[in-house]
Design a protein around this motif. Structure first.
Motif, PDB file in Angstrom:
ATOM      1  N   PRO A  65      -7.941  -1.300   3.052  1.00 22.70           N
ATOM      2  CA  PRO A  65      -7.986  -0.144   3.954  1.00 22.70           C
ATOM      3  C   PRO A  65      -7.146  -0.311   5.220  1.00 22.70           C
ATOM      4  O   PRO A  65      -6.922   0.663   5.941  1.00 22.70           O
ATOM      5  CB  PRO A  65      -9.476  -0.019   4.290  1.00 22.70           C
ATOM      6  N   LEU A  66      -6.679  -1.536   5.492  1.00 20.09           N
ATOM      7  CA  LEU A  66      -5.817  -1.732   6.666  1.00 20.09           C
ATOM      8  C   LEU A  66      -4.471  -1.030   6.510  1.00 20.09           C
ATOM      9  O   LEU A  66      -3.835  -0.670   7.502  1.00 20.09           O
ATOM     10  CB  LEU A  66      -5.561  -3.231   6.895  1.00 20.09           C
ATOM     11  N   TYR A  67      -4.053  -0.844   5.258  1.00 16.66           N
ATOM     12  CA  TYR A  67      -2.715  -0.324   5.017  1.00 16.66           C
ATOM     13  C   TYR A  67      -2.762   1.066   4.394  1.00 16.66           C
ATOM     14  O   TYR A  67      -3.624   1.367   3.570  1.00 16.66           O
ATOM     15  CB  TYR A  67      -1.935  -1.260   4.092  1.00 16.66           C
ATOM     16  N   GLY A  68      -1.810   1.878   4.774  1.00 18.69           N
ATOM     17  CA  GLY A  68      -1.705   3.224   4.223  1.00 18.69           C
ATOM     18  C   GLY A  68      -0.424   3.868   4.701  1.00 18.69           C
ATOM     19  O   GLY A  68       0.371   3.260   5.427  1.00 18.69           O
ATOM     20  N   GLY A  69      -0.210   5.097   4.290  1.00 18.65           N
ATOM     21  CA  GLY A  69       0.977   5.820   4.709  1.00 18.65           C
ATOM     22  C   GLY A  69       1.807   6.283   3.530  1.00 18.65           C
ATOM     23  O   GLY A  69       1.468   6.045   2.361  1.00 18.65           O
ATOM     24  N   GLN A  70       2.910   6.929   3.836  1.00 17.93           N
ATOM     25  CA  GLN A  70       3.771   7.533   2.812  1.00 17.93           C
ATOM     26  C   GLN A  70       5.002   6.684   2.496  1.00 17.93           C
ATOM     27  O   GLN A  70       5.881   7.134   1.775  1.00 17.93           O
ATOM     28  CB  GLN A  70       4.213   8.921   3.265  1.00 17.93           C
ATOM     29  N   ILE A  71       5.044   5.470   3.030  1.00 13.75           N
ATOM     30  CA  ILE A  71       6.189   4.588   2.801  1.00 13.75           C
ATOM     31  C   ILE A  71       5.709   3.305   2.142  1.00 13.75           C
ATOM     32  O   ILE A  71       4.777   2.658   2.621  1.00 13.75           O
ATOM     33  CB  ILE A  71       6.908   4.267   4.130  1.00 13.75           C
ATOM     34  N   LEU A  72       6.357   2.937   1.035  1.00  9.90           N
ATOM     35  CA  LEU A  72       6.090   1.685   0.346  1.00  9.90           C
ATOM     36  C   LEU A  72       7.253   0.742   0.618  1.00  9.90           C
ATOM     37  O   LEU A  72       8.411   1.113   0.399  1.00  9.90           O
ATOM     38  CB  LEU A  72       5.953   1.929  -1.157  1.00  9.90           C
ATOM     39  N   VAL A  73       6.949  -0.446   1.113  1.00  9.13           N
ATOM     40  CA  VAL A  73       7.994  -1.427   1.405  1.00  9.13           C
ATOM     41  C   VAL A  73       7.899  -2.541   0.374  1.00  9.13           C
ATOM     42  O   VAL A  73       6.913  -3.283   0.334  1.00  9.13           O
ATOM     43  CB  VAL A  73       7.853  -2.002   2.832  1.00  9.13           C
ATOM     44  N   GLY A  74       8.900  -2.642  -0.480  1.00  2.00           N
ATOM     45  CA  GLY A  74       8.883  -3.611  -1.563  1.00  2.00           C
ATOM     46  C   GLY A  74       9.897  -4.716  -1.374  1.00  2.00           C
ATOM     47  O   GLY A  74      10.801  -4.625  -0.534  1.00  2.00           O
ATOM     48  N   GLY A  75       9.766  -5.764  -2.185  1.00  2.00           N
ATOM     49  CA  GLY A  75      10.709  -6.871  -2.140  1.00  2.00           C
ATOM     50  C   GLY A  75      12.012  -6.546  -2.852  1.00  2.00           C
ATOM     51  O   GLY A  75      12.209  -5.446  -3.386  1.00  2.00           O
ATOM     52  N   LYS A  76      12.900  -7.509  -2.885  1.00  2.00           N
ATOM     53  CA  LYS A  76      14.219  -7.352  -3.500  1.00  2.00           C
ATOM     54  C   LYS A  76      14.103  -7.037  -4.993  1.00  2.00           C
ATOM     55  O   LYS A  76      13.208  -7.519  -5.669  1.00  2.00           O
ATOM     56  CB  LYS A  76      15.017  -8.648  -3.310  1.00  2.00           C
ATOM     57  N   ASN A  77      15.036  -6.194  -5.463  1.00  2.00           N
ATOM     58  CA  ASN A  77      15.136  -5.819  -6.882  1.00  2.00           C
ATOM     59  C   ASN A  77      13.909  -5.026  -7.326  1.00  2.00           C
ATOM     60  O   ASN A  77      13.269  -5.339  -8.327  1.00  2.00           O
ATOM     61  CB  ASN A  77      15.347  -7.047  -7.773  1.00  2.00           C
ATOM     62  N   PHE A  78      13.631  -3.964  -6.603  1.00  2.00           N
ATOM     63  CA  PHE A  78      12.469  -3.120  -6.893  1.00  2.00           C
ATOM     64  C   PHE A  78      12.847  -2.105  -7.975  1.00  2.00           C
ATOM     65  O   PHE A  78      13.871  -1.453  -7.893  1.00  2.00           O
ATOM     66  CB  PHE A  78      12.017  -2.387  -5.633  1.00  2.00           C
ATOM     67  N   ASP A  93       3.384  10.613  -7.156  1.00  2.00           N
ATOM     68  CA  ASP A  93       2.051  11.180  -7.347  1.00  2.00           C
ATOM     69  C   ASP A  93       0.996  10.453  -6.525  1.00  2.00           C
ATOM     70  O   ASP A  93       0.004  11.050  -6.104  1.00  2.00           O
ATOM     71  CB  ASP A  93       1.680  11.150  -8.836  1.00  2.00           C
ATOM     72  N   TYR A  94       1.216   9.163  -6.267  1.00  3.92           N
ATOM     73  CA  TYR A  94       0.279   8.419  -5.428  1.00  3.92           C
ATOM     74  C   TYR A  94       0.332   8.903  -3.977  1.00  3.92           C
ATOM     75  O   TYR A  94      -0.655   8.809  -3.256  1.00  3.92           O
ATOM     76  CB  TYR A  94       0.590   6.925  -5.490  1.00  3.92           C
ATOM     77  N   GLY A  95       1.486   9.394  -3.569  1.00  6.34           N
ATOM     78  CA  GLY A  95       1.630   9.906  -2.199  1.00  6.34           C
ATOM     79  C   GLY A  95       2.760   9.294  -1.407  1.00  6.34           C
ATOM     80  O   GLY A  95       2.958   9.643  -0.238  1.00  6.34           O
ATOM     81  N   PHE A  96       3.520   8.397  -2.020  1.00  5.05           N
ATOM     82  CA  PHE A  96       4.660   7.812  -1.318  1.00  5.05           C
ATOM     83  C   PHE A  96       5.851   8.768  -1.381  1.00  5.05           C
ATOM     84  O   PHE A  96       6.165   9.313  -2.433  1.00  5.05           O
ATOM     85  CB  PHE A  96       5.053   6.463  -1.927  1.00  5.05           C
ATOM     86  N   ARG A  97       6.512   8.948  -0.241  1.00  2.00           N
ATOM     87  CA  ARG A  97       7.726   9.765  -0.206  1.00  2.00           C
ATOM     88  C   ARG A  97       8.969   8.922  -0.002  1.00  2.00           C
ATOM     89  O   ARG A  97      10.090   9.417  -0.100  1.00  2.00           O
ATOM     90  CB  ARG A  97       7.632  10.798   0.927  1.00  2.00           C
TER      91      ARG A  97
END
Length: 198
Positions: A65-78, A93-97
Motif C-alpha cells: 500500500p505504500l506504492y501507487g500511481g499511474q506510472i510503472l518504473v521498470g528495470g532495463k529491457n522491459f 487495464d491495471y491503471g498505468f498510463r
C-alpha cells in the motif's frame, strides 16, 4: 476515442527494479483467451502477485500500500519475450498510463503506444535516480510532459528528455488508436478519392 488523451501526467510511481521483465511475467499465457482489452489488469504480474491459492504475496510491490500511481518504473529491457499485445493491455487495464525504463523491447513499446500507454526510455543513470527517489519517499511524484517530451522528478527538478515517434505522439495527444486516426481523416480521404482519377 480509443483512450483518454495524454498530455501531462503528474503521478506517484510504482517501482519494479527488475531487469528483463518479459511479457509472460507481465501477463501469463494462460490468461490470453480473451480478445477484448478488458479484465487483463486483474492478472497483471499474476504469478508475482499471488500464491497458487490466489492469496496476495505481501512482498510484491503491487500488493504494498505504500506504492501507487499511474506510472510503472521498470528495470532495463522491459517487455522482452513474446509479442503478445495482451501485455500492454494488462498494463493499461491495471491503471498505468506510463512505463519508464532504460530500455524497452520494440514490440512491447509499439503495443503500448497503440493502446494509450506511454513508454518513456531514460538513461540508466536517470532511471537509478528515480528508483532512489521513490525508495527514499514512496510519495515522490514524476511529471511526464508529452508535448515537451520530458520526464521530471518533481521534488528535485531533475529532468531528462525522451524520444517518441511523431505519429504516435500525435495519436496519444488526441487519444487516437490507428483506426481513430483514419476515421478522423475520412473527409480528407473522401476528397482525395473523388479528385484522383482511376
Amino acid at each position: 476515442m480509443a483512450y483518454d488523451k495524454f498530455t501531462v501526467l503528474q503521478s506517484t510511481a510504482v517501482p519494479l527494479p527488475i531487469e528483463n521483465v518479459d511479457t509472460d511475467q507481465i501477463i501469463p499465457a494462460r490468461f490470453l483467451k480473451a480478445t477484448e482489452r478488458k479484465g487483463f489488469g486483474d492478472n497483471l504480474f499474476r504469478d508475482w502477485r499471488y500464491h497458487p491459492d490466489n492469496t496476495p504475496k505481501e512482498h510484491f510491490v503491487l500488493n504494498n500500500p505504500l506504492y501507487g500511481g499511474q506510472i510503472l518504473v521498470g528495470g532495463k529491457n522491459f517487455g522482452s519475450g513474446s509479442s503478445r499485445e495482451h501485455a500492454a493491455w494488462a498494463v493499461y487495464d491495471y491503471g498505468f498510463r506510463c512505463v519508464v525504463s532504460s530500455f524497452f523491447a520494440d514490440i512491447f513499446r509499439n503495443n503500448c503506444l497503440n493502446v494509450g500507454v506511454l513508454p518513456v526510455q531514460v538513461s540508466p543513470e536517470f532511471l537509478q535516480q528515480i528508483f532512489e527517489a521513490i525508495e527514499k519517499d514512496p510519495k515522490t511524484e514524476l511529471v511526464v510532459d508529452l508535448p515537451a517530451q520530458t520526464i521530471t522528478l518533481k521534488a528535485t527538478g531533475a529532468s531528462e528528455a525522451f524520444d517518441i515517434n511523431g505519429y504516435k505522439k500525435d495519436n496519444l495527444t488526441n487519444g487516437f488508436d490507428d483506426i481513430d486516426y483514419l476515421l478522423n481523416m475520412k473527409e480528407e480521404i473522401k476528397t482525395f478519392a473523388q479528385n484522383t482519377p482511376l
